[in-house]
Design a protein around this motif. Structure first.
Motif, PDB file in Angstrom:
ATOM      1  N   SER A   1       0.835  -1.197   0.000  1.00 11.23           N
ATOM      2  CA  SER A   1       0.000   0.000   0.000  1.00 11.23           C
ATOM      3  C   SER A   1       0.870   1.247   0.000  1.00 11.23           C
ATOM      4  O   SER A   1       2.017   1.226   0.459  1.00 11.23           O
ATOM      5  N   ASP A   2       0.304   2.336  -0.472  1.00 14.31           N
ATOM      6  CA  ASP A   2       0.979   3.629  -0.436  1.00 14.31           C
ATOM      7  C   ASP A   2       0.815   4.227   0.962  1.00 14.31           C
ATOM      8  O   ASP A   2      -0.317   4.434   1.419  1.00 14.31           O
ATOM      9  N   PRO A   3       1.910   4.480   1.678  1.00 15.11           N
ATOM     10  CA  PRO A   3       1.812   5.067   3.026  1.00 15.11           C
ATOM     11  C   PRO A   3       1.033   6.377   3.067  1.00 15.11           C
ATOM     12  O   PRO A   3       0.468   6.737   4.099  1.00 15.11           O
ATOM     13  N   ALA A   4       0.970   7.088   1.925  1.00 19.30           N
ATOM     14  CA  ALA A   4       0.232   8.350   1.882  1.00 19.30           C
ATOM     15  C   ALA A   4      -1.272   8.133   2.082  1.00 19.30           C
ATOM     16  O   ALA A   4      -2.006   9.086   2.384  1.00 19.30           O
ATOM     17  N   LYS A   5      -1.728   6.902   1.925  1.00 15.43           N
ATOM     18  CA  LYS A   5      -3.151   6.591   2.088  1.00 15.43           C
ATOM     19  C   LYS A   5      -3.547   6.373   3.552  1.00 15.43           C
ATOM     20  O   LYS A   5      -4.729   6.204   3.853  1.00 15.43           O
ATOM     21  N   ILE A   6      -2.564   6.351   4.436  1.00 14.16           N
ATOM     22  CA  ILE A   6      -2.861   6.163   5.859  1.00 14.16           C
ATOM     23  C   ILE A   6      -3.514   7.435   6.415  1.00 14.16           C
ATOM     24  O   ILE A   6      -3.047   8.544   6.185  1.00 14.16           O
ATOM     25  N   ILE A   7      -4.598   7.235   7.173  1.00 10.52           N
ATOM     26  CA  ILE A   7      -5.350   8.346   7.761  1.00 10.52           C
ATOM     27  C   ILE A   7      -5.101   8.383   9.269  1.00 10.52           C
ATOM     28  O   ILE A   7      -5.092   7.336   9.926  1.00 10.52           O
ATOM     29  N   LYS A   8      -4.892   9.566   9.800  1.00 11.90           N
ATOM     30  CA  LYS A   8      -4.721   9.731  11.240  1.00 11.90           C
ATOM     31  C   LYS A   8      -6.076  10.000  11.886  1.00 11.90           C
ATOM     32  O   LYS A   8      -6.804  10.898  11.460  1.00 11.90           O
ATOM     33  N   TYR A   9      -6.412   9.207  12.887  1.00 14.59           N
ATOM     34  CA  TYR A   9      -7.676   9.365  13.589  1.00 14.59           C
ATOM     35  C   TYR A   9      -7.435   9.792  15.039  1.00 14.59           C
ATOM     36  O   TYR A   9      -6.437   9.400  15.654  1.00 14.59           O
ATOM     37  N   GLU A  10      -8.352  10.556  15.573  1.00 13.01           N
ATOM     38  CA  GLU A  10      -8.316  10.864  16.995  1.00 13.01           C
ATOM     39  C   GLU A  10      -8.657   9.580  17.764  1.00 13.01           C
ATOM     40  O   GLU A  10      -9.575   8.848  17.384  1.00 13.01           O
ATOM     41  N   THR A  11      -7.919   9.321  18.832  1.00 14.10           N
ATOM     42  CA  THR A  11      -8.124   8.059  19.544  1.00 14.10           C
ATOM     43  C   THR A  11      -7.840   8.198  21.031  1.00 14.10           C
ATOM     44  O   THR A  11      -7.067   9.066  21.445  1.00 14.10           O
ATOM     45  N   THR A  12      -8.467   7.328  21.798  1.00 15.02           N
ATOM     46  CA  THR A  12      -8.180   7.243  23.235  1.00 15.02           C
ATOM     47  C   THR A  12      -7.460   5.939  23.557  1.00 15.02           C
ATOM     48  O   THR A  12      -7.191   5.644  24.719  1.00 15.02           O
ATOM     49  N   ASN A  13      -7.154   5.161  22.526  1.00 15.30           N
ATOM     50  CA  ASN A  13      -6.507   3.862  22.701  1.00 15.30           C
ATOM     51  C   ASN A  13      -5.004   4.058  22.942  1.00 15.30           C
ATOM     52  O   ASN A  13      -4.295   4.567  22.072  1.00 15.30           O
ATOM     53  N   ALA A  14      -4.534   3.650  24.105  1.00 20.43           N
ATOM     54  CA  ALA A  14      -3.123   3.849  24.473  1.00 20.43           C
ATOM     55  C   ALA A  14      -2.166   3.051  23.605  1.00 20.43           C
ATOM     56  O   ALA A  14      -0.954   3.322  23.596  1.00 20.43           O
ATOM     57  N   TYR A  15      -2.684   2.060  22.847  1.00 15.69           N
ATOM     58  CA  TYR A  15      -1.815   1.224  22.025  1.00 15.69           C
ATOM     59  C   TYR A  15      -1.788   1.654  20.560  1.00 15.69           C
ATOM     60  O   TYR A  15      -1.087   1.065  19.752  1.00 15.69           O
ATOM     61  N   ILE A  16      -2.563   2.682  20.224  1.00 16.32           N
ATOM     62  CA  ILE A  16      -2.454   3.292  18.893  1.00 16.32           C
ATOM     63  C   ILE A  16      -1.422   4.409  18.992  1.00 16.32           C
ATOM     64  O   ILE A  16      -1.608   5.372  19.729  1.00 16.32           O
ATOM     65  N   LEU A  17      -0.329   4.255  18.251  1.00 21.40           N
ATOM     66  CA  LEU A  17       0.850   5.092  18.490  1.00 21.40           C
ATOM     67  C   LEU A  17       1.263   5.900  17.262  1.00 21.40           C
ATOM     68  O   LEU A  17       0.988   5.506  16.120  1.00 21.40           O
ATOM     69  N   ASP A  18       1.956   6.980  17.513  1.00 21.15           N
ATOM     70  CA  ASP A  18       2.539   7.770  16.427  1.00 21.15           C
ATOM     71  C   ASP A  18       3.821   7.138  15.918  1.00 21.15           C
ATOM     72  O   ASP A  18       4.253   7.400  14.795  1.00 21.15           O
ATOM     73  N   GLU A  19       4.438   6.309  16.750  1.00 17.68           N
ATOM     74  CA  GLU A  19       5.709   5.671  16.395  1.00 17.68           C
ATOM     75  C   GLU A  19       5.626   4.181  16.709  1.00 17.68           C
ATOM     76  O   GLU A  19       5.162   3.790  17.779  1.00 17.68           O
ATOM     77  N   THR A  20       6.075   3.344  15.785  1.00 19.06           N
ATOM     78  CA  THR A  20       5.943   1.897  15.916  1.00 19.06           C
ATOM     79  C   THR A  20       6.744   1.348  17.088  1.00 19.06           C
ATOM     80  O   THR A  20       7.941   1.625  17.232  1.00 19.06           O
ATOM     81  N   ASP A  21       6.089   0.555  17.929  1.00 20.41           N
ATOM     82  CA  ASP A  21       6.771  -0.133  19.024  1.00 20.41           C
ATOM     83  C   ASP A  21       7.568  -1.327  18.498  1.00 20.41           C
ATOM     84  O   ASP A  21       7.119  -2.046  17.587  1.00 20.41           O
ATOM     85  N   ILE A  22       8.725  -1.555  19.114  1.00 20.34           N
ATOM     86  CA  ILE A  22       9.550  -2.725  18.817  1.00 20.34           C
ATOM     87  C   ILE A  22       9.262  -3.790  19.875  1.00 20.34           C
ATOM     88  O   ILE A  22       9.422  -3.542  21.068  1.00 20.34           O
ATOM     89  N   SER A  23       8.838  -4.967  19.420  1.00 19.25           N
ATOM     90  CA  SER A  23       8.542  -6.061  20.349  1.00 19.25           C
ATOM     91  C   SER A  23       9.448  -7.251  20.087  1.00 19.25           C
ATOM     92  O   SER A  23       9.599  -7.691  18.941  1.00 19.25           O
ATOM     93  N   GLY A  24      10.046  -7.771  21.156  1.00 18.47           N
ATOM     94  CA  GLY A  24      10.861  -8.976  21.066  1.00 18.47           C
ATOM     95  C   GLY A  24       9.973 -10.205  21.132  1.00 18.47           C
ATOM     96  O   GLY A  24       9.505 -10.586  22.198  1.00 18.47           O
ATOM     97  N   HIS A  25       9.719 -10.818  19.971  1.00 17.42           N
ATOM     98  CA  HIS A  25       8.893 -12.024  19.898  1.00 17.42           C
ATOM     99  C   HIS A  25       9.640 -13.188  20.552  1.00 17.42           C
ATOM    100  O   HIS A  25      10.796 -13.439  20.254  1.00 17.42           O
ATOM    101  N   ARG A  26       8.953 -13.872  21.473  1.00 16.06           N
ATOM    102  CA  ARG A  26       9.591 -14.938  22.271  1.00 16.06           C
ATOM    103  C   ARG A  26      10.848 -14.397  22.948  1.00 16.06           C
ATOM    104  O   ARG A  26      11.855 -15.088  23.069  1.00 16.06           O
TER     105      ARG A  26
ATOM    106  N   VAL B   1       8.473  -3.601  23.938  1.00 14.94           N
ATOM    107  CA  VAL B   1       7.499  -4.607  24.359  1.00 14.94           C
ATOM    108  C   VAL B   1       8.138  -5.988  24.368  1.00 14.94           C
ATOM    109  O   VAL B   1       8.830  -6.362  23.407  1.00 14.94           O
ATOM    110  N   PHE B   2       7.899  -6.736  25.430  1.00 15.88           N
ATOM    111  CA  PHE B   2       8.312  -8.133  25.469  1.00 15.88           C
ATOM    112  C   PHE B   2       7.103  -9.022  25.218  1.00 15.88           C
ATOM    113  O   PHE B   2       6.073  -8.884  25.889  1.00 15.88           O
ATOM    114  N   GLU B   3       7.239  -9.937  24.253  1.00  8.03           N
ATOM    115  CA  GLU B   3       6.185 -10.903  23.962  1.00  8.03           C
ATOM    116  C   GLU B   3       6.648 -12.281  24.404  1.00  8.03           C
ATOM    117  O   GLU B   3       7.767 -12.697  24.099  1.00  8.03           O
TER     118      GLU B   3
END
Length: 336
Positions: A40-65, A92-94
Motif C-alpha cells: 500500500s501507499d503510506p500516503a493513504k494512511i489516515i490519522k484518527y483521533e483516539t483514546t486507545n493507548a496502544y495506537i501510536l505515532d511511532e511503531t513499538d519494537i517487540s521482542g517475539h519470544r 514490548v516483550f512478547e
C-alpha cells in the motif's frame, strides 16, 4: 479389448483431472504470491483521533519470544540480552505461558518441550507437556539445548545438570516480570497457550500476579482459544486483550467490505503480516486494514516479522507494533 479401451479412457480422464487440479493450484499460488507482495501507499494512511493507548505515532519494537532469534527463546538469557544490550532497545516483550502440574505459570511457546529443550533425554520420553510435570521437575531442563545461531552453532547444547545456569532454565512468569520491572518500563504481550479449564485457570493465576505487581495496565493478553477470550471478557474486564482467530477473520471481512455495522470485540488486533504464511499468503498489512482498525479505535500489531524490507514497509504504514525474533535488526531499521 473393450475393457482395455475403457481403462485407457478412464486413465486419460484421471490424468486430465489431475492436470486441471495442478493448474488451479498453480494459478492460486501465483495470485496469492502476488497478493502477498502487494504494498500500500503510506500516503493513504489516515490519522484518527483516539483514546486507545496502544495506537501510536511511532511503531513499538517487540521482542517475539523475548528475541528468540538471537538467544534461547523465553529464557532469562534472552530477556537480559534485550534489556541490557547497549546496541539496541525494545518497547514490548512478547512471551507465552503454560501451566504446570503444580499450577505454576512457566514460559514456553510450544505445547511440548521437545523443540527447545533436552526434555526427551532428561525425562526419557517424547512430547512432554508442562502440565504433566512440576515446576521443580522442569527446572532440571536445559532450555537452550536446541538453540542454533544463524551460523549454525549450538553453543549450549552440551550443558547438563549443574552446568545449566539459571538463565538457561525454565522461567516462572513472576520471575521474569520482577526482572523486567526492575530493568525498565516495558509493555508486555502475554499469551496463555492452554485451552479450556487449564487456560481459564492460567488466566486466574496470571491476573492475580499482574494485580499484585501493579502491571495490569501494561499487559496485552492473548490466546488462540475463543473460550479463554470469553472467560477474560466475563471475569476480568480490566485486562486488555487482543483478538483471537475467529475475531481476526471477522475483522478482516469487515475491513475489506468497509462494513458500517462492525463492533470491535477488543482494543488490539494482533495479526500475521502474511496469511497463511510468508512466501505464499495474503498480505493483510495494508492501508485499508490499518485505517479501518484505527477508525474503530483498534491498535494494529503484526507478527512475526523478520525481514528488513517488511519491517521498513510496516513502519512506513504506521503499524502500532511489530513483533520480531530479531529486535536488534528492527531497532536498526527503525532508527536508520
Amino acid at each position: 479389448m473393450a475393457t482395455k479401451t475403457k481403462e485407457k479412457k478412464k486413465n486419460k480422464k484421471g490424468l486430465k483431472a489431475l492436470v486441471i487440479i495442478i493448474c488451479i493450484i498453480a494459478v492460486l499460488a501465483i495470485v496469492l504470491n502476488g497478493l502477498g507482495h502487494y504494498r500500500s501507499d503510506p500516503a493513504k494512511i489516515i490519522k484518527y483521533e483516539t483514546t486507545n493507548a496502544y495506537i501510536l505515532d511511532e511503531t513499538d519494537i517487540s521482542g517475539h519470544r523475548s528475541g528468540g532469534g538471537i538467544a534461547p527463546e523465553e529464557t532469562m538469557m534472552a530477556f537480559k540480552n534485550c534489556a541490557e544490550n547497549p546496541d539496541f532497545s525494545i518497547d514490548v516483550f512478547e512471551f507465552d505461558l503454560h501451566i504446570t502440574k503444580d499450577d505454576v505459570l512457566v514460559l514456553l511457546h510450544d505445547d511440548t518441550l521437545d523443540r527447545t529443550s533436552d526434555s526427551e533425554e532428561v525425562f526419557g520420553e517424547k512430547e512432554v507437556r508442562p502440565e504433566n510435570k512440576t515446576y521443580e521437575e522442569l527446572r532440571t531442563l536445559n532450555m537452550g539445548a536446541k538453540f542454533e545461531t544463524d551460523s549454525g552453532e549450538t553453543p549450549y547444547a552440551g550443558l547438563k545438570g549443574d552446568e545449566v545456569t539459571d538463565d538457561l532454565k525454565i522461567l516462572r512468569v513472576e520471575d521474569v516480570l520482577d526482572y523486567l520491572n526492575s530493568a525498565g518500563t516495558y509493555k508486555f504481550i502475554i499469551e496463555i497457550k492452554n485451552s479450556d479449564d487449564l487456560g481459564r485457570k492460567g488466566v486466574d493465576i496470571l491476573h492475580k500476579i499482574l494485580v499484585e505487581k501493579n502491571l495490569i495496565d501494561r499487559v496485552i493478553f492473548g490466546t488462540f482459544h475463543q473460550e479463554v477470550s470469553d472467560y477474560v471478557d466475563e471475569t476480568y474486564p480490566d485486562m486488555t486483550r487482543s483478538t483471537c482467530i475467529k475475531e481476526v477473520l471477522d475483522f478482516w471481512i469487515a475491513a475489506i467490505t468497509n462494513s458500517d455495522t462492525y463492533e470491535p470485540p477488543c482494543t488490539v488486533l494482533q495479526i500475521p503480516y502474511c496469511f497463511p504464511f510468508k512466501n505464499l499468503g495474503l498480505n493483510i498489512a495494508t492501508a485499508t486494514v490499518i485505517n479501518y482498525a484505527h477508525k474503530h479505535d483498534i491498535a494494529v500489531q503484526y507478527w512475526t516479522v523478520n525481514d528488513e524490507k517488511d519491517m521498513e514497509y510496516l513502519i512506513s504504514l504506521g503499524a502500532d507494533c511489530i513483533m520480531t525474533d530479531y529486535p536488534d535488526i528492527l531497532y536498526n531499521v527503525k532508527n536508520k
